[in-house]
Motif scaffolding. Structure first.
Motif: not given
Length: 703
Positions: A62-64, A101-106, A129-133, A162-173
C-alpha cells in the motif's frame, strides 16, 4: 565460449538483499526513471501471494503504491522544470530501499520457501520495518523545492512519510502459532513421538502447502540451502540442524498426509523469472564486462584497488606472476577477492531477460559429503526420518495396491541419496517387502522397487539383507523379464554392487542364467544397459568357472563387436573385461581364436587416449603371450605397430618380456632393420592381467 554457456554462479541466496547504490554523478531524471520502474515492479505484486506476514506485506504494498503516485507526479513536474541536483540524495536512498524491498517481497512469495520464511518470520518483519523506515527517511530529506512541485506531490509525500513511520510490521498471530507448532513437532521427533495430524495440517494450511508436490518443492529448496551453506564452509552453522529437521518434517508430511503423488502443476515446473526491468536502466552493459577478457562477468569479485573482475580471470592473472591490478597497475596488497553480489545480481537479471537460463549445482565435494552422511544433522531430523520410514514399511507390507505403489516411489526418493536414509530403510526390513513387490504386474511399481533396491545395495547392510532374503535369483531374472528397460539396467547394476563381496560372487556364479543373461544385455542392451552389464561381469568374474561360462556364452564375440563402438568408455570397458577373461587359459584361447581381434587390440593400444584402457590392453596382451606360448609371442612380435607403442610406455613394456624377446629376434632376422640390443637381464615377473586394475569410479554402473 559464450557467457551464457559457462558455469554460472549460484543465484541470490534466500533473504540476502543486495542493492546497487547509484553514483553521485547520475542525473536526477535518469534516477527518477529507474526508481519508477522499481516501484512499478513492487506495486504490481498481489497481496494474496504472501502466505506469511500477510499484514506487513500488505502495508508495504500500500505504501509503495502511494509512493508510485508521488513519483509519477514528480515525473510530470520534471517535464516542465528539471529536478535539481539536490534531489539525488533522497532519490538514491529511495532507490536502494526499493531494491531491497523488491527482493524481500519476492522471497516472501517464493514457491518452495514457505516453511523457511515462516521459521524466519521475525527476521523478515525486522527487515521490512527497516526498509519502510528508510523510505520514510528518504521522503523527509527530499528538498522542499522537489516536493513542492505541486500540491498533489506535497500531499502524497506527506502521506508516504506518515504511513511508512506508522506501519505496524510484525508476524501475524497465526504465523507465531504455526512456527511454535513446527518447533513443538521437531521436539517430538527427537523423542520419536508422532505429532498430531491436525497440528500438521494446521501448519501446512497456514503456508499454503496443499499437495504432495508442494511438499517436494519445499524439500528441494531446503536441500539447496543446506548444500549452499556447506559450499560456503559453514559446516558448523546452527541453521543446518534446523534445515535438516524441517526437511524431515516435510518428508514425514509427504509420506503420511498425502495418499497419492498428484500431477505436478505446470507453473510449479518453471521458476518465476525476474522482470527484465529490474536491471537498472542506468546500468551500462559495458560495465559488466571483465576488463581482462572483455566477456560478461558471471562471478564478479572486487580486488583491493576497488576494481571488479571475473573471478576466474583475475585468479589466472595473479597466478601468472602479475600481482598487480590490470586496470590501475597498482600492486595488490591482498590476494583476497570479495564477491560483488550487486553486480552479480544485475548480470543474472540481464541473462534472464535475454532468455539465458542460469543453472548452478553445488560442487561434487559437498554433494558427496551430504550423500555419505551416516548420521542426521540433528536428533529431530533422525527421528522424523525414522517415523516416515516406519509408515512406509507399514504400507509396503499391509497397504492397498495404490498405497504400495506410492510407498515404493517414496522409498525410491528417500534411498536415492544419504547413507543415513538407506540405513534406516534396511533396519526397518524394507528389502524383503521390496523383493515381494517385484512380482507386481504394474511396470511403474517394478521400476520404483528396482531403483530402490539399487540404492539400498550401495549399503553393506542392504547387500546382506538382499542376499539373506533370497533376492539373487529374482534380481537375475529381472535383468531379462522386468517390464521396463530401466528396471533391467538397474538389476544389472545391483549385481555389480553385490560382486564386491567374494561370497556373493560365488552365489551369483552358481545361478546358471546369471552370466548368460548379462552377456545378452551387454550385446542387445541400450548404452546404459551395456555399461552396467560390462561392469557387473567384470565384478562377477572371480574364477576359472565363471570365465568358462563367459566363453561358452559367447562373450568374446560380443566384446569384439563392442570394440567398434563410438563410445570411448564402452570400448575401454570392453578391453578391461577381455583382459580379465584372458587371465585363464580357456579365456586366452578364445581371444586368440580371432586373429582380427588381436590386431584390433594392438591398434587400440596405439590410438587410445585412455591411460586405464592402455593399461588393461597391455595386461591383456601379456596374458595372451603367457598362455599362448612362443608362437603367439612370435606372431605378435611381427606386428609393426606394437613395440613402438610399448616403447612410449616404458612402465607397461616390462609386462611383455617374451614379446620383447620375440620382437628382437624378428628384427634381427630382418636385413635392413636395425639390430635390437639384447636385454642383459630378464625382466622380473609381475602379477599378470587386470586383477590389480580396478574399474575407475566413472566406470561404475549408472543407476
Amino acid at each position: 565460449m559464450p557467457p551464457h554457456e559457462r558455469k554460472s554462479p549460484p543465484a541470490r541466496r534466500m533473504l540476502a538483499l543486495p542493492a546497487v547504490c547509484p553514483c553521485e554523478a547520475i542525473s536526477p531524471g535518469t534516477l527518477l526513471a529507474s526508481l519508477l520502474t522499481l516501484a512499478v515492479d513492487v506495486a504490481a505484486r498481489d497481496a494474496g501471494t504472501f502466505p506469511v506476514l500477510r499484514r506487513g506485506a500488505g502495508e508495504a504494498l500500500r505504501i509503495t503504491r502511494v509512493l508510485l503516485a508521488f513519483l509519477e507526479e514528480l515525473r510530470e513536474a520534471s517535464a516542465a522544470a528539471p529536478l535539481p541536483g539536490a534531489a539525488v540524495l533522497g532519490l538514491s536512498e529511495l532507490h536502494v530501499a526499493m531494491q531491497k524491498l523488491r527482493f524481500l517481497l519476492a522471497d516472501c512469495a517464493r514457491r518452495g520457501a514457505r516453511v523457511w520464511v515462516l521459521m524466519n518470520a521475525e527476521l523478515v518483519a525486522s527487515e521490512l520495518r527497516f526498509f519502510l523506515g528508510s523510505v520514510a527517511t528518504a521522503m523527509d530529506v527530499l528538498p522542499a523545492d522537489v516536493v513542492g512541485a505541486s500540491v498533489e506531490a506535497q500531499d502524497l509525500a506527506k502521506l508516504v512519510s506518515e504511513q511508512a513511520w506508522r506501519a505496524v510490521v510484525r508476524p501475524d498471530a497465526d504465523d507465531g502459532r504455526s512456527a511454535w507448532s513446527v518447533r513443538s513437532m521437531l521436539a517430538k521427533f527427537k523423542s520419536s513421538a508422532t505429532p498430531h495430524a491436525e497440528d500438521v495440517r494446521m501448519v501446512l494450511g497456514r503456508v499454503g502447502i496443499n499437495s504432495w508436490w508442494d511438499c517436494a518443492e519445499e524439500v528441494a529448496f531446503l536441500e539447496a540451502e543446506l548444500l549452499e551453506r556447506l559450499e560456503d564452509g559453514r559446516e558448523n552453522d546452527n541453521d543446518l540442524v534446523l534445515i535438516s529437521g524441517l526437511m524431515a518434517f516435510l518428508v514425514y508430511c509427504r509420506v503420511v498426509l498425502f495418499d497419492r503423488v498428484d500431477a505436478k502443476k505446470a507453473d510449479a515446473a518453471v521458476p518465476e523469472p525476474m522482470p527484465a526491468s529490474s536491471c537498472a536502466a542506468w546500468t551500462s552493459q559495458e560495465a559488466l564486462l571483465c576488463p581482462i577478457t572483455l566477456e560478461l562477468m558471471t562471478d564478479p569479485v572486487t580486488v583491493a584497488t576497488g576494481q571488479t573482475y571475473d573471478r576466474t580471470s583475475i585468479k589466472r592473472w595473479v597466478k601468472s606472476g602479475c600481482p598487480t591490478c590490470p586496470v590501475t597497475g597498482e600492486k595488490l596488497r591482498s590476494a583476497q577477492f570479495v564477491p560483488n553480489v550487486a553486480v552479480r545480481g544485475i548480470v543474472e537479471q540481464l541473462l534472464i531477460s535475454n532468455g539465458a537460463s542460469l543453472h548452478w549445482q553445488p560442487s561434487n565435494k559437498h554433494r558427496s559429503a551430504v550423500d555419505k552422511t551416516v548420521a542426521a544433522f540433528g536428533p529431530a531430523a533422525a527421528g522424523g526420518v525414522r517415523l516416515a520410514v516406519a509408515c512406509l514399511i507399514a504400507r509396503l507390507s499391509r497397504g492397498t495396491p495404490e498405497e504400495q505403489k506410492k510407498a515404493a516411489y517414496e522409498v525410491r526418493k528417500l534411498a536415492k541419496r544419504n547413507v543415513f536414509h538407506r540405513a534406516c530403510l534396511v533396519e526397518a526390513d524394507a528389502v524383503p517387502w521390496l523383493l515381494h513387490l517385484l512380482s507386481s504386474t504394474d511396470a511403474s511399481v517394478q521400476d520404483n522397487v528396482m531403483a530402490s533396491l539399487l540404492n539400498l545395495s550401495k549399503h553393506t547392510a542392504g547387500r546382506r539383507a538382499l542376499v539373506q532374503a533370497g533376492g539373487l535369483s529374482l534380481i537375475v531374472d529381472s535383468v531379462n523379464v522386468a517390464a521396463k528397460v530401466e528396471a533391467q539396467q538397474n538389476a544389472a547394476a545391483i549385481l555389480f554392487y553385490l560382486s564386491s563381496n567374494s561370497d556373493y560372487c560365488k552365489e551369483i556364479g552358481r545361478i546358471p542364467e546369471a552370466i548368460p543373461t548379462l552377456v545378452h544385455l551387454m550385446s542387445e542392451g541400450t548404452y546404459r544397459g551395456r555399461k552396467n552389464a560390462l561392469v557387473s561381469l567384470y565384478g562377477v568374474l572371480q574364477g576359472a568357472a565363471s570365465i568358462a561360462k563367459m566363453v561358452s556364452a559367447g562373450a568374446v564375440a560380443v566384446l569384439a563387436n563392442l570394440l567398434s563402438s563410438d563410445r570411448e568408455d564402452i570400448v575401454n570397458d570392453s578391453v578391461a573385461l577381455l583382459a580379465r577373461i584372458a587371465e585363464q587359459p580357456a579365456g586366452a584361447t578364445a581371444v586368440l581364436a580371432s586373429s582380427e581381434l588381436v590386431t584390433r587390440l594392438v591398434d587400440f593400444l596405439g590410438t587410445s587416449s585412455s591411460r586405464s584402457g592402455k593399461d588393461h590392453c597391455v595386461a591383456l596382451l601379456a596374458s595372451l603371450c603367457r598362455h599362448g606360448g612362443d608362437k603367439v609371442a612370435a606372431l605378435m612380435g611381427k606386428m609393426p605397430g606394437l613395440m613402438p607403442t610399448l616403447a612410449q610406455r616404458p612402465k607397461a613394456a616390462w609386462r611383455l618380456p617374451r614379446l620383447a624377446a620375440a620382437h628382437a629376434r624378428a628384427r634381427a632376422r630382418t636385413p635392413r632393420g636395425p639390430q635390437a640390443q639384447p636385454s642383459s637381464a630378464r625382466t622380473p615377473a609381475s602379477p599378470h592381467g587386470p586383477a590389480s586394475l580396478a574399474f575407475p569410479a566413472r566406470h561404475r554402473p549408472r543407476g
